[in-house]
Design a protein around this motif. Structure first.
Motif, PDB file in Angstrom:
ATOM      1  N   VAL A  51       0.845  -1.189   0.000  1.00  0.00           N
ATOM      2  CA  VAL A  51       0.000   0.000   0.000  1.00  0.00           C
ATOM      3  C   VAL A  51       0.877   1.235   0.000  1.00  0.00           C
ATOM      4  O   VAL A  51       2.008   1.213   0.514  1.00  0.00           O
ATOM      5  CB  VAL A  51      -0.936   0.027   1.230  1.00  0.00           C
ATOM      6  CG1 VAL A  51      -1.879  -1.153   1.213  1.00  0.00           C
ATOM      7  CG2 VAL A  51      -0.136   0.051   2.520  1.00  0.00           C
ATOM      8  N   PRO A  52       0.420   2.333  -0.584  1.00  0.00           N
ATOM      9  CA  PRO A  52       1.179   3.590  -0.523  1.00  0.00           C
ATOM     10  C   PRO A  52       0.971   4.260   0.822  1.00  0.00           C
ATOM     11  O   PRO A  52      -0.022   4.041   1.506  1.00  0.00           O
ATOM     12  CB  PRO A  52       0.580   4.422  -1.655  1.00  0.00           C
ATOM     13  CG  PRO A  52      -0.823   3.931  -1.767  1.00  0.00           C
ATOM     14  CD  PRO A  52      -0.783   2.478  -1.441  1.00  0.00           C
ATOM     15  N   GLU A  53       1.891   5.103   1.170  1.00  0.00           N
ATOM     16  CA  GLU A  53       1.826   5.744   2.471  1.00  0.00           C
ATOM     17  C   GLU A  53       0.772   6.845   2.556  1.00  0.00           C
ATOM     18  O   GLU A  53       0.401   7.259   3.638  1.00  0.00           O
ATOM     19  CB  GLU A  53       3.189   6.325   2.820  1.00  0.00           C
ATOM     20  CG  GLU A  53       3.651   7.442   1.894  1.00  0.00           C
ATOM     21  CD  GLU A  53       4.964   8.054   2.321  1.00  0.00           C
ATOM     22  OE1 GLU A  53       5.285   7.982   3.524  1.00  0.00           O
ATOM     23  OE2 GLU A  53       5.679   8.600   1.458  1.00  0.00           O
ATOM     24  N   ASN A  54       0.288   7.312   1.426  1.00  0.00           N
ATOM     25  CA  ASN A  54      -0.634   8.455   1.450  1.00  0.00           C
ATOM     26  C   ASN A  54      -2.101   8.047   1.419  1.00  0.00           C
ATOM     27  O   ASN A  54      -2.960   8.828   1.039  1.00  0.00           O
ATOM     28  CB  ASN A  54      -0.337   9.401   0.289  1.00  0.00           C
ATOM     29  CG  ASN A  54      -0.590   8.730  -1.062  1.00  0.00           C
ATOM     30  OD1 ASN A  54      -0.656   7.510  -1.141  1.00  0.00           O
ATOM     31  ND2 ASN A  54      -0.715   9.534  -2.114  1.00  0.00           N
ATOM     32  N   LEU A  55      -2.409   6.817   1.823  1.00  0.00           N
ATOM     33  CA  LEU A  55      -3.809   6.392   1.841  1.00  0.00           C
ATOM     34  C   LEU A  55      -4.583   7.157   2.911  1.00  0.00           C
ATOM     35  O   LEU A  55      -4.117   7.297   4.050  1.00  0.00           O
ATOM     36  CB  LEU A  55      -3.912   4.898   2.141  1.00  0.00           C
ATOM     37  CG  LEU A  55      -3.629   3.931   0.998  1.00  0.00           C
ATOM     38  CD1 LEU A  55      -3.828   2.510   1.470  1.00  0.00           C
ATOM     39  CD2 LEU A  55      -4.543   4.218  -0.189  1.00  0.00           C
ATOM     40  N   PRO A  56      -5.765   7.641   2.583  1.00  0.00           N
ATOM     41  CA  PRO A  56      -6.605   8.267   3.622  1.00  0.00           C
ATOM     42  C   PRO A  56      -7.007   7.229   4.669  1.00  0.00           C
ATOM     43  O   PRO A  56      -7.178   6.047   4.369  1.00  0.00           O
ATOM     44  CB  PRO A  56      -7.825   8.774   2.842  1.00  0.00           C
ATOM     45  CG  PRO A  56      -7.397   8.801   1.416  1.00  0.00           C
ATOM     46  CD  PRO A  56      -6.383   7.727   1.253  1.00  0.00           C
ATOM     47  N   LYS A  57      -7.159   7.682   5.873  1.00  0.00           N
ATOM     48  CA  LYS A  57      -7.592   6.787   6.940  1.00  0.00           C
ATOM     49  C   LYS A  57      -8.988   6.249   6.618  1.00  0.00           C
ATOM     50  O   LYS A  57      -9.872   6.988   6.207  1.00  0.00           O
ATOM     51  CB  LYS A  57      -7.622   7.533   8.276  1.00  0.00           C
ATOM     52  CG  LYS A  57      -7.923   6.633   9.468  1.00  0.00           C
ATOM     53  CD  LYS A  57      -7.583   7.300  10.790  1.00  0.00           C
ATOM     54  CE  LYS A  57      -8.417   8.561  10.995  1.00  0.00           C
ATOM     55  NZ  LYS A  57      -8.185   9.139  12.332  1.00  0.00           N
ATOM     56  N   GLY A  58      -9.166   4.955   6.787  1.00  0.00           N
ATOM     57  CA  GLY A  58     -10.436   4.323   6.476  1.00  0.00           C
ATOM     58  C   GLY A  58     -10.467   3.668   5.113  1.00  0.00           C
ATOM     59  O   GLY A  58     -11.495   3.092   4.729  1.00  0.00           O
ATOM     60  N   THR A  59      -9.362   3.725   4.359  1.00  0.00           N
ATOM     61  CA  THR A  59      -9.315   3.116   3.029  1.00  0.00           C
ATOM     62  C   THR A  59      -9.196   1.596   3.147  1.00  0.00           C
ATOM     63  O   THR A  59      -8.378   1.078   3.907  1.00  0.00           O
ATOM     64  CB  THR A  59      -8.121   3.652   2.239  1.00  0.00           C
ATOM     65  OG1 THR A  59      -8.243   5.078   2.125  1.00  0.00           O
ATOM     66  CG2 THR A  59      -8.076   3.040   0.845  1.00  0.00           C
ATOM     67  N   ILE A  60     -10.045   0.881   2.417  1.00  0.00           N
ATOM     68  CA  ILE A  60      -9.977  -0.581   2.400  1.00  0.00           C
ATOM     69  C   ILE A  60      -8.782  -1.000   1.551  1.00  0.00           C
ATOM     70  O   ILE A  60      -8.631  -0.578   0.399  1.00  0.00           O
ATOM     71  CB  ILE A  60     -11.277  -1.180   1.850  1.00  0.00           C
ATOM     72  CG1 ILE A  60     -12.450  -0.857   2.788  1.00  0.00           C
ATOM     73  CG2 ILE A  60     -11.154  -2.682   1.668  1.00  0.00           C
ATOM     74  CD1 ILE A  60     -13.796  -1.317   2.266  1.00  0.00           C
ATOM     75  N   ILE A  61      -7.905  -1.845   2.114  1.00  0.00           N
ATOM     76  CA  ILE A  61      -6.686  -2.251   1.409  1.00  0.00           C
ATOM     77  C   ILE A  61      -6.737  -3.700   0.955  1.00  0.00           C
ATOM     78  O   ILE A  61      -6.052  -4.081   0.010  1.00  0.00           O
ATOM     79  CB  ILE A  61      -5.445  -2.005   2.276  1.00  0.00           C
ATOM     80  CG1 ILE A  61      -5.531  -2.799   3.586  1.00  0.00           C
ATOM     81  CG2 ILE A  61      -5.279  -0.522   2.561  1.00  0.00           C
ATOM     82  CD1 ILE A  61      -4.277  -2.724   4.435  1.00  0.00           C
ATOM     83  N   THR A  62      -7.514  -4.530   1.626  1.00  0.00           N
ATOM     84  CA  THR A  62      -7.670  -5.920   1.204  1.00  0.00           C
ATOM     85  C   THR A  62      -8.849  -6.509   1.953  1.00  0.00           C
ATOM     86  O   THR A  62      -9.487  -5.842   2.784  1.00  0.00           O
ATOM     87  CB  THR A  62      -6.399  -6.743   1.481  1.00  0.00           C
ATOM     88  OG1 THR A  62      -6.529  -8.026   0.848  1.00  0.00           O
ATOM     89  CG2 THR A  62      -6.178  -6.952   2.968  1.00  0.00           C
ATOM     90  N   ASP A  82       0.776  -9.077   6.392  1.00  0.00           N
ATOM     91  CA  ASP A  82       2.046  -8.393   6.121  1.00  0.00           C
ATOM     92  C   ASP A  82       1.787  -7.275   5.127  1.00  0.00           C
ATOM     93  O   ASP A  82       1.370  -7.522   3.989  1.00  0.00           O
ATOM     94  CB  ASP A  82       3.071  -9.370   5.557  1.00  0.00           C
ATOM     95  CG  ASP A  82       3.797 -10.122   6.662  1.00  0.00           C
ATOM     96  OD1 ASP A  82       3.747  -9.653   7.811  1.00  0.00           O
ATOM     97  OD2 ASP A  82       4.385 -11.184   6.373  1.00  0.00           O
ATOM     98  N   VAL A  83       2.035  -6.055   5.531  1.00  0.00           N
ATOM     99  CA  VAL A  83       1.764  -4.887   4.702  1.00  0.00           C
ATOM    100  C   VAL A  83       3.080  -4.168   4.419  1.00  0.00           C
ATOM    101  O   VAL A  83       3.814  -3.792   5.347  1.00  0.00           O
ATOM    102  CB  VAL A  83       0.771  -3.929   5.377  1.00  0.00           C
ATOM    103  CG1 VAL A  83       0.506  -2.721   4.491  1.00  0.00           C
ATOM    104  CG2 VAL A  83      -0.531  -4.648   5.690  1.00  0.00           C
ATOM    105  N   THR A  84       3.364  -4.031   3.140  1.00  0.00           N
ATOM    106  CA  THR A  84       4.522  -3.249   2.725  1.00  0.00           C
ATOM    107  C   THR A  84       4.056  -1.851   2.352  1.00  0.00           C
ATOM    108  O   THR A  84       3.189  -1.674   1.489  1.00  0.00           O
ATOM    109  CB  THR A  84       5.218  -3.902   1.527  1.00  0.00           C
ATOM    110  OG1 THR A  84       5.649  -5.211   1.906  1.00  0.00           O
ATOM    111  CG2 THR A  84       6.413  -3.077   1.084  1.00  0.00           C
TER     112      THR A  84
END
Length: 679
Positions: free
Chosen positions: A400-411, A483-485
C-alpha cells in the motif's frame, strides 16, 4: 269626702314578659321586651308613687329604668351557646311597700360566632377488610382494629383499588353550636392530591392533583368519582361551611391498597431456546419473564416447570429458578437421544388467593462447535514453534502507498467455518488482535482498512494478526498474519501510461480457467524504468480476474455464464510497488486503463417448453378439414443468436407412426395442425 289610703299595690300589665337581645350586644343596648311594661296604681293621694325594680341572679347583667320599665344591658359576657336565656323578676313597689311581681325572660339571639367542628370518625366501610403491607401496616391485619382518626384530627380511610365509581368511601360530619341558618353546614373539597408511595420510603413522592373523589355537599358522603390507583395515598382538604360563611377544614387521607386482580402475563406467547449438547452441572439456557400488574406481594412471581401436566422427574435435564425464571440445564443433554424438549412453565403470583398462568417452552438441542474457522485466499504460510509446539499461520501480503486516507480498504480476508450457520457455530466474525494496530477490520465481511495515517519513512513494513472467531459456544478461532509493505509516494504522473483508455476482449462462456485475456505491458519498457508494476484497481473483481504484477498478463480465473452476465468492466493500474492509490469507480487515473470482457455465447442451454412439463391437450372435430389449427407449442432458449433459435419437429410415436400422418407441426412457429381431413 273620702280620703284615699295606700291599700292597693301597683299592678303590672302582664304576669310575664319576654325580652330579646343579641348575644354580641354592647353595654347600654336596650332589651326589646314584649309586651311593653306598664304599671297602674289605683291609689291616688298626695305624694303617692311607685317604682320598678329588677331582681334575680342575672340582674347584674341588666338594668331597668324604675319609672319607664326600659331594660338595658349593663355589660358582661353573653354566650347563647352557654346560656340561651336569662330569668329575672320584675318588682313593682309603691311608697307604702306594697308590691307586685312579674317574670321576665330575656332570650339571647344567635349570632354566627361558632365555627363548624368536625366529628371524630370511626366509620368503617364494609369493603375495607385488610390493610396493605407497605405504609399502612402488616399484610392481613384487620382494618377494624385501626383508629380512622389521626391524632391531628384528620381522617385516614383504607380502601381497595377495585372500588367502583359511585361507591361511598366515608362520611364527614361537622357540628355548629349556632342555630338556624348559622348551623346549616355545607361540605366542599377544597383540594385533592395523590402520590404513589409504593412501599419505598427513600423515594421522594411525586404529588399530583386529582379529581378521584367527590363530596355530597349536604350529607358529607365522600364517594369515588374516578379510577383508583393502587398503592396511592389521596389527601383531601375538606371544608365545612355554615350559613354565615364561617368554615373549618379537615384532612381526609384515603389509602388505596392493591387487590390481586391480575394474573401474571408472560412477555412472549411461546419461548424458544437453543442449547448445545453436553453434560451440565448448572448451565443457563434462557429466561422466561412474566409480569404482574398488581403491586407488593400480589406482584411477586414464582416459576415452576411442568412436563405433560406432571411434576419433574430426576432424569429431566432442566430446572427453573423459582424467582428468576431462568431455565437451567442440570444433566445430560444428548442431541442424538432427543433433539427437542417441550414443556410448560407456570407463573404464580403471591396474592390471596394466588393467580397463575402458563407458557410453552421449546428447547432445541444443537450440535457442538467442533470446527475452527479456516482462512482462504492468502499468499503464503508462516511456520513456527512455541513451547515445543509447531504451528503454521496463513499470511496475507499486500502493498500500500503511504498516502492512503484513513479508512481506506486495502484488502479483504475470508475464513470459512464448516459448522452450522443456523446454530451460529458457522458464523465467523473478524478482529485485529493488536489493540493499537494501524489497521482495522470490518467484523462481518473481513474488509481490512487503514485505521491511522501510514508513514513510509517511519515504518515501511507493518504486521497485524487477524483473528477469525465463530459465535459458537464455546467459541473457536483461527489466526492469520497480515504483512503490509508501505511504499513511498512518488509525484503524480504528467501523462497517461497506457496507449489506450480501454481494452475490449471476448471470452466464450464456460471456458476452462485460467484464461489469458490480454497483456498490459504495451508500455512495459517505460514502466520498468520507473519501477512500476501491474495490479487490479477494483478489488470487487478479485474473484473474477487476476493480474500478474510483473508481466501485466490479465487472467480470467472464474468461468463465466453469459446468461448470468454478458459483460464485465473493471480497471487495472500500474504503480510503484510502494505506492497505493485510492480506487475511484468512475474517474480514470493517468496510470489506469479500463478492461471490458464481453462474454460470447455457447449453446449450453437446451430449449424448454413453456408448459412446465404438463401435457398439451387439444380437441379436433371429426369433420375438421386439412390444415385446421389445434394449438401452438411454445418453447424458449436463453442462449443468444442461432443458439437461442428454437425449431420444432414431431418425433416418431410408434411403428405405424399414425400421428405423423394425421398431424403436422410448423418447425418455426410450433403450430400443430391437422395433416388430413376429414381424417
Amino acid at each position: 269626702m273620702v280620703e284615699d289610703v295606700n291599700d292597693n299595690p301597683p299592678q303590672l300589665n302582664a304576669v310575664s314578659y319576654e325580652g330579646s337581645l343579641g348575644e354580641d350586644s354592647l353595654p347600654g343596648t336596650p332589651v326589646l321586651i314584649t309586651p311593653r311594661i306598664e304599671v297602674t296604681d289605683l291609689d291616688s293621694y298626695p305624694g303617692s308613687s311607685w317604682e320598678l325594680r329588677l331582681l334575680g341572679s342575672a340582674s347584674a347583667l341588666f338594668a331597668m329604668n324604675a319609672s319607664t320599665g326600659s331594660v338595658y344591658f349593663r355589660g358582661g359576657h353573653l354566650d347563647r351557646e352557654s346560656i340561651a336565656a336569662y330569668g329575672l323578676l320584675i318588682q313593682a313597689i309603691d311608697d307604702g311597700n306594697l308590691t307586685t311581681y312579674a317574670n321576665l325572660t330575656i332570650k339571647l339571639e344567635d349570632v354566627n360566632d361558632n365555627y363548624p367542628i368536625f366529628r371524630k370518625s370511626n366509620e368503617i366501610p364494609q369493603y375495607a377488610t385488610k390493610i396493605a403491607d407497605n405504609d399502612i401496616g402488616s399484610r392481613g391485619k384487620s382494618i377494624r382494629d385501626r383508629d380512622f382518626t389521626n391524632s391531628d384530627g384528620s381522617t385516614q380511610i383504607i380502601i381497595p383499588e377495585s372500588l367502583s365509581v359511585g361507591s361511598k368511601v366515608t362520611q364527614v360530619v361537622a357540628d355548629d353550636k349556632d342555630v338556624g341558618l348559622f348551623a346549616d353546614i355545607r361540605y366542599l373539597i377544597e383540594s385533592q392530591t395523590s402520590y404513589h408511595h409504593g412501599g419505598n420510603s427513600s423515594a421522594v413522592p411525586q404529588v399530583t392533583s386529582t379529581n378521584t373523589f367527590s363530596l355530597e355537599p349536604k350529607s358529607g358522603n365522600l364517594v369515588v368519582a374516578g379510577k383508583l390507583l393502587p398503592d396511592h395515598l389521596y389527601v383531601l382538604n375538606i371544608s365545612a361551611i355554615d350559613g354565615g360563611g364561617l368554615s373549618t377544614m379537615t384532612v381526609v387521607s384515603v389509602n388505596v391498597y392493591d387487590v390481586n386482580d391480575h394474573a401474571p402475563q408472560f412477555l412472549l406467547p411461546v419461548y424458544y431456546f437453543d442449547i448445545l449438547e453436553g453434560s451440565y452441572l448448572v448451565g443457563e439456557v434462557g429466561g422466561v419473564t412474566a409480569v404482574d400488574l398488581d403491586l407488593g406481594e400480589n406482584s411477586k412471581i414464582m416459576y415452576q416447570i411442568v412436563v405433560n401436566e406432571s411434576p419433574l422427574t430426576e432424569t429431566f435435564p432442566f430446572r427453573i429458578g423459582e424467582t428468576s425464571g431462568m431455565i437451567l440445564a442440570t444433566g445430560q443433554v444428548d442431541r442424538e437421544m432427543q433433539s427437542r424438549y417441550q414443556f410448560s412453565v407456570i407463573a404464580t403470583d403471591g396474592g390471596e388467593p394466588p393467580l397463575s398462568t402458563s407458557v410453552e417452552v421449546h428447547i432445541s438441542v444443537s450440535d457442538s462447535n467442533d470446527h475452527d474457522p479456516i482462512f482462504y485466499g492468502y499468499q503464503t504460510i508462516y511456520s513456527g514453534s512455541e513451547r515445543f509446539k509447531n504451528y503454521s499461520l496463513p499470511v496475507y501480503q499486500i502493498t500500500v502507498p503511504e498516502n492512503l486516507p484513513k479508512g481506506t480498504i486495502i484488502t479483504k480476508v475470508f475464513a470459512n467455518d464448516s459448522d452450522s450457520m443456523t446454530s451460529g457455530n458457522g458464523i465467523v466474525l473478524y478482529k485485529i488482535e493488536e489493540p493499537n494496530s494501524p489497521f482495522g477490520i470490518d467484523s462481518k465481511n473481513g474488509s481490512i482498512f487503514t485505521a491511522m495515517d501510514l508513514d513510509y519513512e517511519t515504518s515501511s513494513s507493518l504486521r497485524a494478526t487477524v483473528v477469525a472467531i465463530d459465535v459458537g459456544t464455546p467459541t473457536r478461532s483461527a489466526s492469520a498474519l497480515l504483512d503490509v509493505t508501505v511504499t513511498d509516494v512518488r509525484e503524480d504522473l504528467a501523462d497517461r501510461l497506457f496507449d489506450v483508455e480501454q481494452y475490449v476482449v471476448q471470452v466464450k462462456e464456460n471456458s476452462e480457467v485460467p484464461v489469458p485475456l490480454l497483456n498490459l505491458s504495451g508500455s512495459f519498457a517505460r514502466l520498468s524504468e520507473q519501477g512500476m508494476h501491474f495490479l487490479l484497481a477494483d478489488t470487487r473483481y478479485e474473484d473474477l480476474v487476476s493480474v500478474d504484477t510483473e508481466s501485466g498478463q490479465v487472467y480470467l480465473i472464474k468461468s463465466l455464464d453469459r446468461e448470468e452476465q454478458h459483460e464485465y468492466k473493471f480497471k487495472s493500474r500500474t504503480q510503484q510497488m510502494r505506492d497505493v492509490e485510492a480506487f475511484s469507480a468512475s474517474t480514470l487515473q493517468l496510470n489506469e486503463v479500463w478492461v471490458v470482457i464481453k462474454v460470447l455465447d455457447e449453446n449450453d442451454n437446451p430449449p424448454r417448453f413453456n408448459n412446465d412439463g404438463r401435457p398439451l391437450v387439444g380437441a379436433v372435430l371429426s369433420d375438421a378439414i386439412f390444415g385446421h389449427e389445434i394449438f401452438t407449442i411454445e418453447a424458449t432458449d436463453p442462449d443468444a443468436g442461432p443458439h437461442g433459435a428454437v425449431r420444432f419437429t414431431m418425433l416418431q410415436s410408434g411403428p405405424a407412426d399414425l400421428a405423423r400422418h394425421k398431424f403436422a407441426v410448423d418447425s418455426l412457429t410450433g403450430r400443430v395442425s391437422l395433416n388430413c381431413g376429414p381424417c
